[in-house]
Scaffold this motif. Sequence first.
Motif, PDB file in Angstrom:
ATOM      1  N   SER A 190       0.840  -1.182   0.000  1.00  0.00           N
ATOM      2  CA  SER A 190       0.000   0.000   0.000  1.00  0.00           C
ATOM      3  C   SER A 190       0.883   1.243   0.000  1.00  0.00           C
ATOM      4  O   SER A 190       2.082   1.154   0.228  1.00  0.00           O
ATOM      5  CB  SER A 190      -0.892   0.004   1.229  1.00  0.00           C
ATOM      6  OG  SER A 190      -0.107   0.168   2.396  1.00  0.00           O
ATOM      7  N   ILE A 191       0.273   2.407  -0.196  1.00  0.00           N
ATOM      8  CA  ILE A 191       1.010   3.653  -0.225  1.00  0.00           C
ATOM      9  C   ILE A 191       1.304   4.162   1.183  1.00  0.00           C
ATOM     10  O   ILE A 191       2.249   4.933   1.406  1.00  0.00           O
ATOM     11  CB  ILE A 191       0.230   4.721  -1.030  1.00  0.00           C
ATOM     12  CG1 ILE A 191       1.072   5.964  -1.267  1.00  0.00           C
ATOM     13  CG2 ILE A 191      -1.085   5.053  -0.340  1.00  0.00           C
ATOM     14  CD1 ILE A 191       2.293   5.741  -2.099  1.00  0.00           C
ATOM     15  N   ALA A 192       0.525   3.717   2.172  1.00  0.00           N
ATOM     16  CA  ALA A 192       0.699   4.217   3.539  1.00  0.00           C
ATOM     17  C   ALA A 192       1.938   3.645   4.211  1.00  0.00           C
ATOM     18  O   ALA A 192       2.556   4.311   5.043  1.00  0.00           O
ATOM     19  CB  ALA A 192      -0.544   3.896   4.374  1.00  0.00           C
ATOM     20  N   ALA A 193       2.318   2.402   3.871  1.00  0.00           N
ATOM     21  CA  ALA A 193       3.452   1.757   4.545  1.00  0.00           C
ATOM     22  C   ALA A 193       4.770   2.482   4.284  1.00  0.00           C
ATOM     23  O   ALA A 193       5.470   2.847   5.243  1.00  0.00           O
ATOM     24  CB  ALA A 193       3.532   0.295   4.125  1.00  0.00           C
ATOM     25  N   PRO A 194       5.178   2.743   3.032  1.00  0.00           N
ATOM     26  CA  PRO A 194       6.452   3.459   2.846  1.00  0.00           C
ATOM     27  C   PRO A 194       6.392   4.920   3.273  1.00  0.00           C
ATOM     28  O   PRO A 194       7.422   5.500   3.621  1.00  0.00           O
ATOM     29  CB  PRO A 194       6.710   3.336   1.340  1.00  0.00           C
ATOM     30  CG  PRO A 194       5.381   3.141   0.733  1.00  0.00           C
ATOM     31  CD  PRO A 194       4.588   2.358   1.732  1.00  0.00           C
ATOM     32  N   ALA A 195       5.195   5.521   3.240  1.00  0.00           N
ATOM     33  CA  ALA A 195       5.089   6.929   3.638  1.00  0.00           C
ATOM     34  C   ALA A 195       5.354   7.122   5.123  1.00  0.00           C
ATOM     35  O   ALA A 195       5.835   8.186   5.542  1.00  0.00           O
ATOM     36  CB  ALA A 195       3.708   7.469   3.280  1.00  0.00           C
ATOM     37  N   LYS A 196       5.077   6.097   5.915  1.00  0.00           N
ATOM     38  CA  LYS A 196       5.264   6.211   7.359  1.00  0.00           C
ATOM     39  C   LYS A 196       6.651   5.777   7.807  1.00  0.00           C
ATOM     40  O   LYS A 196       6.975   5.878   8.990  1.00  0.00           O
ATOM     41  CB  LYS A 196       4.216   5.357   8.074  1.00  0.00           C
ATOM     42  CG  LYS A 196       2.792   5.845   7.863  1.00  0.00           C
ATOM     43  CD  LYS A 196       1.798   4.950   8.557  1.00  0.00           C
ATOM     44  CE  LYS A 196       0.368   5.447   8.338  1.00  0.00           C
ATOM     45  NZ  LYS A 196      -0.639   4.579   8.988  1.00  0.00           N
ATOM     46  N   ARG A 197       7.460   5.277   6.872  1.00  0.00           N
ATOM     47  CA  ARG A 197       8.807   4.834   7.234  1.00  0.00           C
ATOM     48  C   ARG A 197       9.827   5.861   6.752  1.00  0.00           C
ATOM     49  O   ARG A 197       9.852   6.231   5.593  1.00  0.00           O
ATOM     50  CB  ARG A 197       9.131   3.483   6.592  1.00  0.00           C
ATOM     51  CG  ARG A 197       8.180   2.374   6.976  1.00  0.00           C
ATOM     52  CD  ARG A 197       8.730   1.039   6.497  1.00  0.00           C
ATOM     53  NE  ARG A 197       7.759  -0.040   6.704  1.00  0.00           N
ATOM     54  CZ  ARG A 197       7.129  -0.658   5.724  1.00  0.00           C
ATOM     55  NH1 ARG A 197       7.363  -0.316   4.471  1.00  0.00           N
ATOM     56  NH2 ARG A 197       6.281  -1.632   5.984  1.00  0.00           N
ATOM     57  N   GLY A 198      10.681   6.281   7.621  1.00  0.00           N
ATOM     58  CA  GLY A 198      11.793   7.143   7.239  1.00  0.00           C
ATOM     59  C   GLY A 198      11.480   8.619   7.184  1.00  0.00           C
ATOM     60  O   GLY A 198      12.390   9.415   6.965  1.00  0.00           O
ATOM     61  N   ALA A 199      10.235   9.019   7.368  1.00  0.00           N
ATOM     62  CA  ALA A 199       9.903  10.451   7.338  1.00  0.00           C
ATOM     63  C   ALA A 199      10.206  11.084   8.696  1.00  0.00           C
ATOM     64  O   ALA A 199       9.669  10.651   9.713  1.00  0.00           O
ATOM     65  CB  ALA A 199       8.438  10.643   6.981  1.00  0.00           C
ATOM     66  N   GLU A 200      11.064  12.093   8.696  1.00  0.00           N
ATOM     67  CA  GLU A 200      11.447  12.720   9.950  1.00  0.00           C
ATOM     68  C   GLU A 200      10.396  13.696  10.458  1.00  0.00           C
ATOM     69  O   GLU A 200      10.271  13.897  11.654  1.00  0.00           O
ATOM     70  CB  GLU A 200      12.789  13.438   9.776  1.00  0.00           C
ATOM     71  CG  GLU A 200      13.936  12.482   9.405  1.00  0.00           C
ATOM     72  CD  GLU A 200      15.245  13.214   9.229  1.00  0.00           C
ATOM     73  OE1 GLU A 200      15.232  14.454   9.369  1.00  0.00           O
ATOM     74  OE2 GLU A 200      16.268  12.559   8.966  1.00  0.00           O
ATOM     75  N   SER A 201       9.654  14.320   9.576  1.00  0.00           N
ATOM     76  CA  SER A 201       8.650  15.298   9.984  1.00  0.00           C
ATOM     77  C   SER A 201       7.466  15.222   9.038  1.00  0.00           C
ATOM     78  O   SER A 201       7.537  14.624   7.963  1.00  0.00           O
ATOM     79  CB  SER A 201       9.245  16.714   9.995  1.00  0.00           C
ATOM     80  OG  SER A 201       9.670  17.071   8.697  1.00  0.00           O
ATOM     81  N   ALA A 202       6.377  15.839   9.462  1.00  0.00           N
ATOM     82  CA  ALA A 202       5.166  15.849   8.633  1.00  0.00           C
ATOM     83  C   ALA A 202       5.365  16.597   7.319  1.00  0.00           C
ATOM     84  O   ALA A 202       4.887  16.140   6.279  1.00  0.00           O
ATOM     85  CB  ALA A 202       4.002  16.450   9.429  1.00  0.00           C
ATOM     86  N   PRO A 203       6.037  17.757   7.286  1.00  0.00           N
ATOM     87  CA  PRO A 203       6.260  18.415   5.981  1.00  0.00           C
ATOM     88  C   PRO A 203       7.087  17.573   5.021  1.00  0.00           C
ATOM     89  O   PRO A 203       6.825  17.568   3.815  1.00  0.00           O
ATOM     90  CB  PRO A 203       6.984  19.717   6.373  1.00  0.00           C
ATOM     91  CG  PRO A 203       6.570  19.989   7.768  1.00  0.00           C
ATOM     92  CD  PRO A 203       6.442  18.639   8.401  1.00  0.00           C
ATOM     93  N   GLU A 204       8.093  16.859   5.522  1.00  0.00           N
ATOM     94  CA  GLU A 204       8.889  16.006   4.640  1.00  0.00           C
ATOM     95  C   GLU A 204       8.051  14.863   4.083  1.00  0.00           C
ATOM     96  O   GLU A 204       8.181  14.484   2.916  1.00  0.00           O
ATOM     97  CB  GLU A 204      10.100  15.455   5.401  1.00  0.00           C
ATOM     98  CG  GLU A 204      11.126  16.506   5.770  1.00  0.00           C
ATOM     99  CD  GLU A 204      12.303  15.903   6.495  1.00  0.00           C
ATOM    100  OE1 GLU A 204      12.267  14.681   6.775  1.00  0.00           O
ATOM    101  OE2 GLU A 204      13.260  16.640   6.785  1.00  0.00           O
ATOM    102  N   ARG A 205       7.188  14.298   4.910  1.00  0.00           N
ATOM    103  CA  ARG A 205       6.329  13.219   4.432  1.00  0.00           C
ATOM    104  C   ARG A 205       5.338  13.737   3.394  1.00  0.00           C
ATOM    105  O   ARG A 205       5.085  13.074   2.382  1.00  0.00           O
ATOM    106  CB  ARG A 205       5.568  12.593   5.606  1.00  0.00           C
ATOM    107  CG  ARG A 205       4.767  11.356   5.211  1.00  0.00           C
ATOM    108  CD  ARG A 205       4.013  10.771   6.376  1.00  0.00           C
ATOM    109  NE  ARG A 205       2.927  11.655   6.808  1.00  0.00           N
ATOM    110  CZ  ARG A 205       2.052  11.345   7.759  1.00  0.00           C
ATOM    111  NH1 ARG A 205       2.150  10.205   8.398  1.00  0.00           N
ATOM    112  NH2 ARG A 205       1.108  12.198   8.091  1.00  0.00           N
ATOM    113  N   ALA A 206       4.785  14.920   3.620  1.00  0.00           N
ATOM    114  CA  ALA A 206       3.855  15.492   2.646  1.00  0.00           C
ATOM    115  C   ALA A 206       4.557  15.785   1.327  1.00  0.00           C
ATOM    116  O   ALA A 206       3.996  15.549   0.246  1.00  0.00           O
ATOM    117  CB  ALA A 206       3.230  16.771   3.215  1.00  0.00           C
ATOM    118  N   ALA A 207       5.794  16.280   1.379  1.00  0.00           N
ATOM    119  CA  ALA A 207       6.537  16.551   0.147  1.00  0.00           C
ATOM    120  C   ALA A 207       6.854  15.259  -0.600  1.00  0.00           C
ATOM    121  O   ALA A 207       6.766  15.205  -1.836  1.00  0.00           O
ATOM    122  CB  ALA A 207       7.822  17.304   0.476  1.00  0.00           C
ATOM    123  N   ALA A 208       7.209  14.197   0.132  1.00  0.00           N
ATOM    124  CA  ALA A 208       7.502  12.918  -0.511  1.00  0.00           C
ATOM    125  C   ALA A 208       6.247  12.318  -1.144  1.00  0.00           C
ATOM    126  O   ALA A 208       6.301  11.761  -2.248  1.00  0.00           O
ATOM    127  CB  ALA A 208       8.093  11.948   0.510  1.00  0.00           C
TER     128      ALA A 208
END
Length: 416
Positions: free
Chosen positions: A278-296
Amino acid sequence: MACAHRSLVRLPLDVYTGLISEERSHDTPCSPEELRRQMCAKLKKFASPHYKNNTRGNNYFESVTTVGHLLTRTTPWTLLKILDPLLTMEEVQLFLHRVAKVCCPPPQTALELLQQSQQHANAKYLPTGWTALDNCLRGGIRIGSLTEFCGRAGAGKTQLAMQLCVTAAARCGQGTVYLDTEQKLSLTRLQEIVQHQHGNGQLRKRPRTHEYDDGTTTNMEPTTVAEQQQQVLDNVTVLSPTTMPDLMTALLQIEELVLDAQHDNSNKLPIGLVIVDSIAAPAKRGAESAPERAAALFQCAQRLKQMADQLQLAILVVNQVALERSSFGGGVRVKAALGTSWRHCVSTRIMMEQQQQLEAQPQQQSGSPFVRETARTATIVKSNLVGLQSVKYQIVGAGVVDAVEPPVARIPVVEP
């Protein structure tokens, strides 16, 4: 079609054939394969300065390995310096012209685009094999856009994704790239769906051919049921990225797989479906902050949309759900996970829900006073073509199918 991320080693041999003039070819004979290898090796060793907008504002050096690097970060004089003595200036200009001709789209008029859309009007949808959902979606998953299946665990999202792999290969003659980010893909269950659909006669068995770019055709229809099942499983390519950088690398690899399949004369089917589960699994791994996760996530969505539009792929994304408290009445409602930035990226969103119900009828075998049943409902919550619609479904051996309503018990009327 622009292929900026296409690797130089993946360019067709026609780009390198006859690149060296006949006068020089007698002095230094070199086959197109050897010329491609030597040129790519020289370009890979070369490092072109590229400005990186980081905190320090320093420059870093990146090798030339893709078409985008070649066309944007080099000049003919730079290439002549790198490739000397392999090519001359005229040969360098011919090489750039061939690369641009292969990878850049030619200009088209509105009439040409309209005629192309009318020719491919019947091939804009990929059927799911679920009759009710295909009717609601006007044919199935839309090609050239992003479709999302979201729901709780056990709702049947992965089941429907595996069913799409089977229908894409057996009914439409298209291969699938399955990005298994959670390592939960059951190959045994996928084989079971293939066997059930073949046993029920749901898969197409009429002759089918595929025409390649060079004009040759290949018969893609197996002769026996065992070969048909093997063909479906052989045309599902499984990749397992775990983090968001791995997912972006896998998306670049998919583009190469699609382009290679278009020029491959083997029995492999052309790739027409990409599934991210799914798309949620890699998005929650390795993101240091919420803005970085949103940009990725935004970068990943942009890449998926570009692939769907340029390569004419049906892209399916499986997503989890999140709970939020409603402002009206204080209740809790279910929404797609990953926040608002991702919520607006997909074109079609289908919410799959399941609820357990207790039926007040005694069970004859076990003697239990209640029978527990599961009511499953799929709702199209976002689409620019169809409105809000809901269909009921059930999960069987062949995959996700329409729900069968239980028979209504009728009480005989006794006349006085």
